[in-house]
Design an enzyme around this catalytic site. Structure first.
Site, PDB file in Angstrom:
ATOM      1  N   ASP A 189      49.194 -19.605 -26.955  1.00 30.66           N
ATOM      2  CA  ASP A 189      47.762 -19.962 -27.129  1.00 30.66           C
ATOM      3  C   ASP A 189      47.650 -20.960 -29.073  1.00 30.66           C
ATOM      4  OD1 ASP A 189      45.280 -19.742 -26.724  1.00 30.66           O
ATOM      5  OD2 ASP A 189      44.690 -18.657 -28.368  1.00 30.66           O
ATOM      6  N   PHE A 236      50.023 -34.664 -25.860  1.00 30.02           N
ATOM      7  CA  PHE A 236      48.653 -33.928 -24.832  1.00 30.02           C
ATOM      8  C   PHE A 236      47.708 -33.349 -25.962  1.00 30.02           C
ATOM      9  CE2 PHE A 236      51.327 -29.858 -24.827  1.00 30.02           C
ATOM     10  CZ  PHE A 236      50.449 -29.102 -25.164  1.00 30.02           C
ATOM     11  N   GLY A 237      46.590 -32.954 -25.886  1.00 30.46           N
ATOM     12  CA  GLY A 237      45.464 -32.894 -26.549  1.00 30.46           C
ATOM     13  C   GLY A 237      45.135 -33.464 -27.689  1.00 30.46           C
ATOM     14  N   TYR A 238      45.362 -32.776 -28.511  1.00 35.57           N
ATOM     15  CA  TYR A 238      44.563 -33.446 -29.814  1.00 35.57           C
ATOM     16  C   TYR A 238      45.528 -34.419 -30.513  1.00 35.57           C
ATOM     17  CZ  TYR A 238      40.284 -30.063 -30.221  1.00 35.57           C
ATOM     18  OH  TYR A 238      39.978 -29.713 -28.896  1.00 35.57           O
ATOM     19  N   HIS A 254      54.761 -27.100 -34.086  1.00 30.30           N
ATOM     20  CA  HIS A 254      53.713 -25.648 -34.271  1.00 30.30           C
ATOM     21  C   HIS A 254      54.853 -24.374 -32.901  1.00 30.30           C
ATOM     22  CE1 HIS A 254      51.673 -27.812 -31.496  1.00 30.30           C
ATOM     23  NE2 HIS A 254      50.397 -26.868 -31.298  1.00 30.30           N
ATOM     24  N   ARG A 255      54.564 -25.592 -31.762  1.00 35.78           N
ATOM     25  CA  ARG A 255      55.277 -24.326 -31.311  1.00 35.78           C
ATOM     26  C   ARG A 255      57.078 -24.717 -30.840  1.00 35.78           C
ATOM     27  NH1 ARG A 255      52.450 -27.363 -27.826  1.00 35.78           N
ATOM     28  NH2 ARG A 255      51.030 -25.403 -27.694  1.00 35.78           N
TER      29      ARG A 255
END
Length: 210
Positions: A84, A168-170, A196-197
């Site tokens: 998440d 992807f995403g932001y 971060h991942r």
């Protein structure tokens, strides 16, 4: 970090074999597959197994990751890994945060989500900080209900207009501190080295795979 709160080191190792990636986000699935590649893990996504997406009712990244991992492990009978993650914009009281995907709407249009972030920042004084950070919580659950969790972070600033079509995403609006390219402009290997991942994965690997 142990999900049971007893020790910062995991008390259960992950054995080689099948692991459910409890996500229907193909971008996340792809990144997690690449990060797991060297460890003898055979990732299978929740989508491939037709597992439902649970309602994310947690109030933290860790809580949402845990509920997704526990459901996938319970339904599949396999260990399951859930992520998440989200963008926290400091001037917006760390929104969108755990609602990062929801800001993209039912169609998961992150162009819309990035515009919404920018529109909210535009309502603030021009000198307002554009500092932001990404957070990733990883939860690893077994069918018997045991959970280990790990949380990573990367800091940066937001640019506008968005730049790049990688990630992807932001990612196209996030410029990590000390770098000239947004996550949207970076090659995957460069992003994996600092994201971060990746930070959360380094902790997971040290605890349950090494």
């Amino acid at each position: 970090m142990s999900g049971e709160g007893e020790t910062p080191q995991a008390i259960r190792k992950l054995q080689p074999g099948k692991l459910v990636i409890a996500s229907h986000n193909q971008g996340k699935v792809r990144e997690i597959r690449e990060l797991l590649g060297p460890f003898g893990i055979e990732p299978v996504s929740a989508g491939e197994l037709d597992l439902p997406e649970p309602e994310e009712t947690g109030t933290t990244f860790v809580a949402n990751a845990e509920l997704k991992a526990l459901q996938a492990a319970d339904l599949s009978g396999l260990p399951a890994l859930a992520d998440d993650s989200g963008l926290c914009v400091e001037a917006l009281n760390n929104d969108p945060g755990i609602f990062s995907a929801r800001w993209a709407g039912p169609s998961k249009d992150f162009g819309v989500a990035m515009q919404l972030v920018e529109d909210n920042l535009a309502k603030l004084p021009p000198e307002t900080s554009r500092d932001a950070h990404f957070v990733c919580a990883l939860a690893l659950a077994w069918p018997d209900g045991h959970v280990e969790w790990f949380e990573g972070r990367v800091d940066g600033t937001l640019v506008w207009p968005p730049r790049g079509s990688q990630g992807f995403g932001y990612d196209p609006m996030f410029l990590p501190n000390g770098h000239q390219e947004t996550f949207g402009e970076m090659e995957p290997g460069a992003k994996h080295a600092m994201s971060h991942r990746a930070d959360a994965f380094r902790q997971l690997v040290a605890a349950v795979l090494d």
